[in-house]
Write a protein that holds these residues in place. Sequence first.
Motif, PDB file in Angstrom:
ATOM      1  N   ASP A  81      -4.020   5.573  42.721  1.00 12.61           N
ATOM      2  CA  ASP A  81      -4.099   4.870  41.444  1.00 12.61           C
ATOM      3  C   ASP A  81      -4.065   3.352  41.636  1.00 12.61           C
ATOM      4  OD1 ASP A  81      -4.233   7.269  40.138  1.00 12.61           O
ATOM      5  OD2 ASP A  81      -2.123   7.286  39.543  1.00 12.61           O
ATOM      6  N   PHE A  82      -3.248   2.887  42.579  1.00 14.09           N
ATOM      7  CA  PHE A  82      -3.162   1.456  42.866  1.00 14.09           C
ATOM      8  C   PHE A  82      -4.514   0.923  43.339  1.00 14.09           C
ATOM      9  CE2 PHE A  82      -2.632  -1.634  46.363  1.00 14.09           C
ATOM     10  CZ  PHE A  82      -2.291  -2.735  45.606  1.00 14.09           C
ATOM     11  N   PHE A  83      -5.146   1.635  44.276  1.00 15.70           N
ATOM     12  CA  PHE A  83      -6.440   1.180  44.791  1.00 15.70           C
ATOM     13  C   PHE A  83      -7.521   1.215  43.708  1.00 15.70           C
ATOM     14  CE2 PHE A  83      -4.677   1.708  49.078  1.00 15.70           C
ATOM     15  CZ  PHE A  83      -5.168   0.564  49.667  1.00 15.70           C
ATOM     16  N   LEU A  84      -7.493   2.234  42.857  1.00  8.97           N
ATOM     17  CA  LEU A  84      -8.468   2.287  41.762  1.00  8.97           C
ATOM     18  C   LEU A  84      -8.303   1.084  40.832  1.00  8.97           C
ATOM     19  CD1 LEU A  84      -8.412   6.076  40.791  1.00  8.97           C
ATOM     20  CD2 LEU A  84     -10.274   4.821  41.844  1.00  8.97           C
ATOM     21  N   ASP A  85      -7.053   0.784  40.459  1.00 10.80           N
ATOM     22  CA  ASP A  85      -6.793  -0.353  39.568  1.00 10.80           C
ATOM     23  C   ASP A  85      -7.174  -1.672  40.223  1.00 10.80           C
ATOM     24  OD1 ASP A  85      -5.817   1.413  37.708  1.00 10.80           O
ATOM     25  OD2 ASP A  85      -3.704   1.030  38.156  1.00 10.80           O
ATOM     26  N   LEU A  86      -6.834  -1.821  41.500  1.00 10.76           N
ATOM     27  CA  LEU A  86      -7.109  -3.072  42.211  1.00 10.76           C
ATOM     28  C   LEU A  86      -8.616  -3.306  42.341  1.00 10.76           C
ATOM     29  CD1 LEU A  86      -5.960  -5.501  43.733  1.00 10.76           C
ATOM     30  CD2 LEU A  86      -5.870  -4.084  45.781  1.00 10.76           C
ATOM     31  N   ARG A  87      -9.355  -2.265  42.703  1.00 12.98           N
ATOM     32  CA  ARG A  87     -10.818  -2.417  42.842  1.00 12.98           C
ATOM     33  C   ARG A  87     -11.474  -2.720  41.492  1.00 12.98           C
ATOM     34  NH1 ARG A  87     -10.425   2.725  46.179  1.00 12.98           N
ATOM     35  NH2 ARG A  87     -10.136   1.966  48.282  1.00 12.98           N
ATOM     36  N   LYS A  88     -11.016  -2.034  40.451  1.00 13.02           N
ATOM     37  CA  LYS A  88     -11.591  -2.256  39.124  1.00 13.02           C
ATOM     38  C   LYS A  88     -11.322  -3.682  38.651  1.00 13.02           C
ATOM     39  CE  LYS A  88      -9.756  -0.620  35.264  1.00 13.02           C
ATOM     40  NZ  LYS A  88      -9.244   0.338  34.290  1.00 13.02           N
ATOM     41  N   GLN A  89     -10.107  -4.172  38.854  1.00 14.92           N
ATOM     42  CA  GLN A  89      -9.762  -5.529  38.425  1.00 14.92           C
ATOM     43  C   GLN A  89     -10.523  -6.572  39.241  1.00 14.92           C
ATOM     44  OE1 GLN A  89      -8.025  -5.676  35.717  1.00 14.92           O
ATOM     45  NE2 GLN A  89      -8.201  -7.876  35.603  1.00 14.92           N
ATOM     46  N   ARG A  90     -10.709  -6.302  40.519  1.00 18.30           N
ATOM     47  CA  ARG A  90     -11.454  -7.236  41.369  1.00 18.30           C
ATOM     48  C   ARG A  90     -12.901  -7.345  40.900  1.00 18.30           C
ATOM     49  NH1 ARG A  90     -15.208  -6.818  45.551  1.00 18.30           N
ATOM     50  NH2 ARG A  90     -15.256  -8.695  46.811  1.00 18.30           N
ATOM     51  N   ILE A 102      -1.849  -8.974  34.807  1.00 21.58           N
ATOM     52  CA  ILE A 102      -2.386  -7.819  35.552  1.00 21.58           C
ATOM     53  C   ILE A 102      -2.275  -8.063  37.039  1.00 21.58           C
ATOM     54  CG2 ILE A 102      -4.514  -6.595  36.100  1.00 21.58           C
ATOM     55  CD1 ILE A 102      -4.206  -5.675  33.470  1.00 21.58           C
ATOM     56  N   TRP A 103      -2.634  -9.256  37.478  1.00 21.58           N
ATOM     57  CA  TRP A 103      -2.585  -9.562  38.910  1.00 21.58           C
ATOM     58  C   TRP A 103      -1.150  -9.630  39.412  1.00 21.58           C
ATOM     59  CZ3 TRP A 103      -6.347  -8.755  42.107  1.00 21.58           C
ATOM     60  CH2 TRP A 103      -7.634  -8.691  41.609  1.00 21.58           C
ATOM     61  N   ALA A 104      -0.234 -10.103  38.584  1.00 23.52           N
ATOM     62  CA  ALA A 104       1.184 -10.112  38.979  1.00 23.52           C
ATOM     63  C   ALA A 104       1.677  -8.676  39.154  1.00 23.52           C
ATOM     64  CB  ALA A 104       2.008 -10.844  37.929  1.00 23.52           C
ATOM     65  N   HIS A 105       1.252  -7.800  38.256  1.00 21.00           N
ATOM     66  CA  HIS A 105       1.634  -6.389  38.346  1.00 21.00           C
ATOM     67  C   HIS A 105       1.042  -5.745  39.605  1.00 21.00           C
ATOM     68  CE1 HIS A 105       2.483  -2.282  37.178  1.00 21.00           C
ATOM     69  NE2 HIS A 105       1.191  -1.999  37.293  1.00 21.00           N
ATOM     70  N   LEU A 106      -0.247  -5.987  39.866  1.00 20.09           N
ATOM     71  CA  LEU A 106      -0.885  -5.430  41.065  1.00 20.09           C
ATOM     72  C   LEU A 106      -0.245  -5.966  42.336  1.00 20.09           C
ATOM     73  CD1 LEU A 106      -4.624  -5.490  39.961  1.00 20.09           C
ATOM     74  CD2 LEU A 106      -3.216  -3.461  40.343  1.00 20.09           C
ATOM     75  N   ALA A 110       1.596  -3.835  45.244  1.00 19.73           N
ATOM     76  CA  ALA A 110       1.199  -3.967  46.658  1.00 19.73           C
ATOM     77  C   ALA A 110       2.422  -4.229  47.528  1.00 19.73           C
ATOM     78  CB  ALA A 110       0.185  -5.087  46.815  1.00 19.73           C
ATOM     79  N   LYS A 111       3.332  -5.050  47.043  1.00 22.77           N
ATOM     80  CA  LYS A 111       4.558  -5.329  47.805  1.00 22.77           C
ATOM     81  C   LYS A 111       5.395  -4.063  47.969  1.00 22.77           C
ATOM     82  CE  LYS A 111       4.738  -9.937  45.885  1.00 22.77           C
ATOM     83  NZ  LYS A 111       5.447 -10.793  44.925  1.00 22.77           N
ATOM     84  N   ASN A 112       5.471  -3.260  46.907  1.00 15.27           N
ATOM     85  CA  ASN A 112       6.272  -2.026  46.971  1.00 15.27           C
ATOM     86  C   ASN A 112       5.622  -0.959  47.846  1.00 15.27           C
ATOM     87  OD1 ASN A 112       8.195  -3.118  45.256  1.00 15.27           O
ATOM     88  ND2 ASN A 112       7.249  -2.271  43.419  1.00 15.27           N
ATOM     89  N   GLU A 124      -7.672  -3.644  53.546  1.00 17.60           N
ATOM     90  CA  GLU A 124      -8.447  -3.602  52.310  1.00 17.60           C
ATOM     91  C   GLU A 124      -7.709  -4.306  51.175  1.00 17.60           C
ATOM     92  OE1 GLU A 124     -10.676  -0.569  49.226  1.00 17.60           O
ATOM     93  OE2 GLU A 124      -9.590   0.263  50.927  1.00 17.60           O
ATOM     94  N   VAL A 125      -6.392  -4.102  51.074  1.00 20.42           N
ATOM     95  CA  VAL A 125      -5.597  -4.783  50.041  1.00 20.42           C
ATOM     96  C   VAL A 125      -5.673  -6.293  50.225  1.00 20.42           C
ATOM     97  CG1 VAL A 125      -3.248  -5.177  49.197  1.00 20.42           C
ATOM     98  CG2 VAL A 125      -4.043  -2.852  49.607  1.00 20.42           C
ATOM     99  N   MET A 126      -5.516  -6.750  51.467  1.00 18.44           N
ATOM    100  CA  MET A 126      -5.578  -8.191  51.743  1.00 18.44           C
ATOM    101  C   MET A 126      -6.962  -8.745  51.381  1.00 18.44           C
ATOM    102  SD  MET A 126      -2.616  -8.957  52.761  1.00 18.44           S
ATOM    103  CE  MET A 126      -2.756 -10.526  53.524  1.00 18.44           C
TER     104      MET A 126
END
Length: 142
Positions: A81-90, A102-106, A110-112, A124-126
Amino acid sequence: QLQPKAPEGPRPTSGRKGSRPVPNGEAIVPASPPQDGPKQGRYMVYGQEDYDEATTSALLRLGPGGSWKSGYFEAGLQKRDFFLDLRKQREREKGRCATGPIWAHLSMQAKNLANTLNLKELLEVMKLFCSVRYDDYELYMR
């Protein structure tokens, strides 16, 4: 009593390419379905091996006190779910500097998740965060 009379000659085709007229009186027999294993009617016949495998699988999912544990790995779903949200927002913010809640939440997600990600996922996250020029020193140092 009046009985309907069958038309003389072949019956019309279905209209599909390559279909042929079916002469009156010719039976159309469908192909029999493939047999995957021994069946009795519409039910499968299972052997002792199948029962043993199912029992072992069920016992592995048995939690403390007789509770049941899901077969899904929750951390895996969270990562997905994290990767789906991150890719969609990017995709939405590509070419602009990323800011907002949104970016603060993502970033917090990512930190967690950082200690559960493998090297490919970390890279990929970086890449995704750097591509939108997200400014969070703590994110990049973790």
